[in-house]
Scaffold this motif. Sequence first.
Motif, PDB file in Angstrom:
ATOM      1  N   SER A 167      -3.707   2.201  -2.072  1.00 17.46           N
ATOM      2  CA  SER A 167      -2.335   2.079  -1.575  1.00 17.46           C
ATOM      3  C   SER A 167      -1.510   3.332  -1.852  1.00 17.46           C
ATOM      4  O   SER A 167      -0.487   3.556  -1.201  1.00 17.46           O
ATOM      5  CB  SER A 167      -1.646   0.856  -2.202  1.00 17.46           C
ATOM      6  N   ASP A 168      -1.944   4.163  -2.826  1.00 16.14           N
ATOM      7  CA  ASP A 168      -1.225   5.410  -3.114  1.00 16.14           C
ATOM      8  C   ASP A 168      -1.290   6.379  -1.937  1.00 16.14           C
ATOM      9  O   ASP A 168      -0.493   7.312  -1.850  1.00 16.14           O
ATOM     10  CB  ASP A 168      -1.799   6.091  -4.363  1.00 16.14           C
ATOM     11  N   TYR A 169      -2.270   6.183  -1.059  1.00  9.75           N
ATOM     12  CA  TYR A 169      -2.403   7.027   0.127  1.00  9.75           C
ATOM     13  C   TYR A 169      -1.953   6.305   1.401  1.00  9.75           C
ATOM     14  O   TYR A 169      -1.999   6.873   2.482  1.00  9.75           O
ATOM     15  CB  TYR A 169      -3.862   7.469   0.302  1.00  9.75           C
ATOM     16  N   GLY A 170      -1.527   5.054   1.242  1.00  5.13           N
ATOM     17  CA  GLY A 170      -1.222   4.246   2.414  1.00  5.13           C
ATOM     18  C   GLY A 170       0.239   4.077   2.740  1.00  5.13           C
ATOM     19  O   GLY A 170       0.586   3.602   3.821  1.00  5.13           O
ATOM     20  N   ARG A 171       1.113   4.469   1.802  1.00  4.92           N
ATOM     21  CA  ARG A 171       2.545   4.329   2.067  1.00  4.92           C
ATOM     22  C   ARG A 171       3.331   5.314   1.215  1.00  4.92           C
ATOM     23  O   ARG A 171       2.831   5.825   0.220  1.00  4.92           O
ATOM     24  CB  ARG A 171       3.028   2.910   1.797  1.00  4.92           C
ATOM     25  N   PHE A 172       4.574   5.563   1.644  1.00  4.56           N
ATOM     26  CA  PHE A 172       5.451   6.461   0.906  1.00  4.56           C
ATOM     27  C   PHE A 172       6.130   5.713  -0.236  1.00  4.56           C
ATOM     28  O   PHE A 172       6.404   4.519  -0.120  1.00  4.56           O
ATOM     29  CB  PHE A 172       6.540   7.037   1.824  1.00  4.56           C
TER      30      PHE A 172
END
Length: 201
Positions: free
Chosen positions: A99-104
Amino acid sequence: MTTANKITVVRILMIPLFVTMAIYYGQSIQRGAPLEWQRFTAIAIFLLAAVSDGLDGYVARRYNQRSSLGVILDPLADKGLLLSGIITLSISNWSESDSDYGRFPAWFPVLVITRDAVILVGAAVLHLLNGKVQVKPSWTGKVATVLQMIAIAWVMLQLHFLPLFFVVICAGVFTFISGVIYVMEGIRQLQAEGHAHAKLD
């Protein structure tokens, strides 16, 4: 309604389509059954909208179709696309594995929206007090816009060779600096017209 303005209007209409596909894809991630066609559709719409930005500018210059309506619509479409991408990818997770790469992070859209709101209010104040607004785009503002676009691409394309947080931090720093520069320029214009004089007694 020139051809250039029609292209700009189509670009504005693409924004809700992009947001819809982006949110649907995020929901499919949550269900554990990612629908990749939704992700690719969202990316295609975003790219098409971004390319049309250059197209309407070219048409306006090539066929002398610059208009007062275009002066309003073009930046509105650009900012709308950018903000919709940042906000949507802050509330919708695009990564199944990390999720660290999936949303701001939440602070990123808050920073971008706050800066734009301050600039908009400042421009309105300048117009009311001075009767004119001299907009001088700063290089930091241009860099901030480019880095914001890169951050959006980082999430949509799921690039992992650099941490997303690093990309967002760079975009955030330039967004903040550009906002400060615009505010200082606004104060300078007020002082030049005699509306703002800081005096210490």
